[in-house]
Enzyme design. Structure first.
Site, short mmCIF file in Angstrom:
data_model
loop_
_atom_site.label_atom_id
_atom_site.label_comp_id
_atom_site.label_asym_id
_atom_site.label_seq_id
_atom_site.Cartn_x
_atom_site.Cartn_y
_atom_site.Cartn_z
N SER A 106 0.71 -1.22 -0.06
CA SER A 106 -0.10 0.12 0.15
C SER A 106 0.82 1.31 0.08
O SER A 106 2.05 1.32 0.52
CB SER A 106 -0.92 -0.03 1.27
OG SER A 106 -1.51 1.37 1.40
N TYR B 215 -1.06 0.14 10.14
CA TYR B 215 -0.95 -0.41 8.78
C TYR B 215 0.16 0.23 8.12
O TYR B 215 0.77 -0.64 7.38
CB TYR B 215 -2.41 0.16 8.40
CG TYR B 215 -2.70 -0.33 6.89
CD1 TYR B 215 -3.14 -1.59 6.61
CD2 TYR B 215 -2.55 0.42 5.63
CE1 TYR B 215 -3.24 -1.83 5.17
CE2 TYR B 215 -2.83 0.11 4.54
CZ TYR B 215 -3.26 -1.40 4.32
OH TYR B 215 -3.53 -1.65 2.92
N1 LIG Z 1 -8.99 -1.63 -0.72
C1 LIG Z 1 -8.00 -0.84 -0.80
O1 LIG Z 1 -8.34 0.21 -1.07
C2 LIG Z 1 -6.43 -1.29 -0.48
C3 LIG Z 1 -5.46 -0.35 -0.98
C4 LIG Z 1 -4.18 -0.64 -0.79
C5 LIG Z 1 -3.81 -1.97 -0.41
N2 LIG Z 1 -4.74 -2.97 -0.12
C6 LIG Z 1 -4.29 -4.31 0.39
O2 LIG Z 1 -5.12 -5.18 -0.47
C7 LIG Z 1 -5.19 -6.37 0.13
C8 LIG Z 1 -6.74 -7.01 -0.14
O3 LIG Z 1 -7.57 -5.98 0.56
P1 LIG Z 1 -9.17 -5.95 0.31
O4 LIG Z 1 -9.38 -4.33 0.13
O5 LIG Z 1 -9.48 -6.66 -0.92
O6 LIG Z 1 -9.69 -6.27 1.49
P2 LIG Z 1 -10.43 -7.65 2.05
O7 LIG Z 1 -11.25 -8.30 1.07
O8 LIG Z 1 -10.68 -7.50 3.40
O9 LIG Z 1 -8.96 -8.47 1.72
C9 LIG Z 1 -8.15 -8.86 3.10
C10 LIG Z 1 -8.20 -10.50 2.94
O10 LIG Z 1 -7.32 -10.81 3.81
C11 LIG Z 1 -7.58 -12.01 4.37
N3 LIG Z 1 -6.87 -12.35 5.65
C12 LIG Z 1 -6.69 -11.58 6.66
N4 LIG Z 1 -6.05 -12.50 7.84
C13 LIG Z 1 -5.89 -13.38 7.22
C14 LIG Z 1 -4.80 -14.78 7.51
N5 LIG Z 1 -4.39 -14.96 8.68
N6 LIG Z 1 -4.86 -15.69 6.72
C15 LIG Z 1 -5.54 -15.71 5.42
N7 LIG Z 1 -6.13 -14.61 5.18
C16 LIG Z 1 -6.32 -13.77 5.83
C17 LIG Z 1 -8.93 -11.67 4.83
O11 LIG Z 1 -9.78 -12.88 5.06
P3 LIG Z 1 -10.75 -13.04 6.53
O12 LIG Z 1 -12.50 -12.66 5.83
O13 LIG Z 1 -10.86 -14.47 6.89
O14 LIG Z 1 -10.25 -12.19 7.43
C18 LIG Z 1 -9.45 -11.09 3.77
O15 LIG Z 1 -10.00 -12.16 2.56
C19 LIG Z 1 -5.11 -6.23 1.62
O16 LIG Z 1 -3.44 -6.62 1.72
C20 LIG Z 1 -4.97 -4.58 1.57
O17 LIG Z 1 -4.01 -4.29 2.46
C21 LIG Z 1 -6.01 -2.50 -0.07
#
Ligand SMILES: NC(=O)c1ccc[n+]([C@@H]2O[C@H](COP(=O)([O-])OP(=O)(O)OC[C@H]3O[C@@H](n4cnc5c(N)ncnc54)[C@H](OP(=O)(O)O)[C@@H]3O)[C@@H](O)[C@H]2O)c1
Length: 243
Positions: free
Chosen positions: A144, A165
Site C-alpha cells: 500500500s 497499517y
Molecule cells: N482496498 C484498498 O483500498 C487497498 C489499498 C491498498 C492495499 N490494499 C491491500 O489489498 C489487500 C486486499 O484487501 P481488500 O481491500 O481486498 O480487503 P479484504 O477483502 O478484506 O481482503 C483481505 C483478505 O485478507 C484475509 N486475511 C486476513 N488475515 C488472514 C490470514 N491470517 N490468513 C488468510 N487470509 C487472511 C481476509 O480474510 P478473512 O475474511 O478471513 O479475514 C480477507 O480475505 C490487503 O493486503 C490490503 O491491505 C487494499
C-alpha cells in the site's frame, strides 16, 4: 502448447475483495488459479462461483498465521502440481483510521504486523522451494502507498494516523527488496504492488475509491511478468512508484 501456469492467491474470502477479482482476471487469462482463505466454506463458495463461469479455479484452506496451515497448503500444491509459478500475497488488513503512534495499542499494531508482514513472510518461506521449480517464478506482495514515504494522500508523511497499517506495509516493502535480492540467482521476481484506494468495502466509492477491476489489474500486471521483468520494485498500475 505452453504449460498452464499455476498461481496461488492468499486472502480470498470476499467477492468484493481484490483477491477474488485478481483470481477472476488471472483465470480469464488462462492461469490455473488456487484461491485460498482461512475460512474454507467461504473460499469453496467463491471457487464454485468462478468455476460456474468456466474458470479454472481451485479452493484451498490457508491461514497465513499458522505454520501448520501454510505447510499443509504447500504439501497440497506440491502433490497436485509439483510446482508453483506465481504467488500473490493478498491477505492483509488492519487499516487503523484514527490510530496514531501514541494512541494505537501495541496489541492492534502487533496483529497488523503479524498479518501484513509475518503472515506473508511465512507463506513465502514455505513456498519458495515450489516456486523454485517454476521456469519463471513470480511473487507479488500486495502492499500500500500507506507504507511509502511519498504517497501524497495515504503515505507516512501525509497522515498522522493509520500507523499500524502504514508501518506494517513499510516493513512488507522492505521484505520485498531483501527477498528480491536473495532470490535473483534463482530468477524469481519479487515485487510489491499498491492497488490504489479501491472500493472493496461499501461506501468507499463516495470517498474516491476506484473500481476493484482497476485495483486488481496492477496486481495482475505484476503476476504476469516474464523472466526479464523487474524485481525488487514497488508498482501501481504497472508503473514504478516514487516511494
Ligand atoms: N482496498 C484498498 O483500498 C487497498 C489499498 C491498498 C492495499 N490494499 C491491500 O489489498 C489487500 C486486499 O484487501 P481488500 O481491500 O481486498 O480487503 P479484504 O477483502 O478484506 O481482503 C483481505 C483478505 O485478507 C484475509 N486475511 C486476513 N488475515 C488472514 C490470514 N491470517 N490468513 C488468510 N487470509 C487472511 C481476509 O480474510 P478473512 O475474511 O478471513 O479475514 C480477507 O480475505 C490487503 O493486503 C490490503 O491491505 C487494499
Amino acid at each position: 502448447m505452453a504449460t498452464q501456469k499455476v498461481v496461488l492467491i492468499t486472502g480470498v474470502s470476499r467477492e468484493e475483495g481484490l483477491g477474488f477479482e485478481t483470481a477472476k482476471q488471472l483465470a480469464g487469462a488462462g492461469f490455473k488459479v488456487i484461491i485460498s482463505a482461512r475460512n474454507l466454506a467461504k473460499v469453496v463458495a467463491l471457487a464454485t462461483k468462478l468455476q460456474s463461469a468456466d474458470l479454472d479455479v481451485i479452493p484451498l484452506e490457508l491461514d497465513t498465521l499458522s505454520d501448520l496451515s501454510v505447510q499443509n497448503a504447500a504439501w497440497e500444491i506440491e502433490n497436485r502440481f509439483g510446482r508453483l509459478d506465481v504467488l500473490v500475497n493478498n491477505a492483509g488488513g488492519f487499516y487503523d483510521t484514527g490510530g496514531t503512534a501514541l494512541t494505537q495499542t501495541f496489541e492492534y499494531t502487533q496483529e497488523a504486523i503479524e498479518t501484513n508482514l509475518f503472515g506473508t513472510w511465512r507463506v513465502i518461506k514455505a513456498l519458495v522451494p515450489l516456486i523454485g521449480k517454476s521456469e519463471a517464478g513470480v511473487i507479488v506482495n500486495v502492499s500500500s502507498g500507506a507504507g511509502s514515504f511519498k504517497d501524497p494522500d495515504f503515505g507516512l508523511n501525509a497522515l498522522t494516523d493509520v500507523t499500524a497499517y502504514g508501518i506494517s506495509k513499510l516493513a512488507l516493502n522492505g521484505l520485498t527488496i531483501k527477498l528480491a535480492k536473495e532470490l535473483k540467482p534463482q530468477c524469481i521476481l519479487v515485487n510489491a504492488v499498491c492497488p490504489g484506494f479501491t472500493a472493496t468495502y461499501p461506501g468507499t466509492e463516495a470517498w474516491g475509491a476506484r473500481p476493484v477491476t482497476d485495483g486488481a489489474s496492477g496486481i495482475v500486471w505484476a503476476a504476469t511478468l516474464t523472466k526479464d521483468g523487474p524485481t525488487g520494485g514497488f508498482f501501481r498500475d504497472g508503473k514504478p512508484l516514487d516511494w
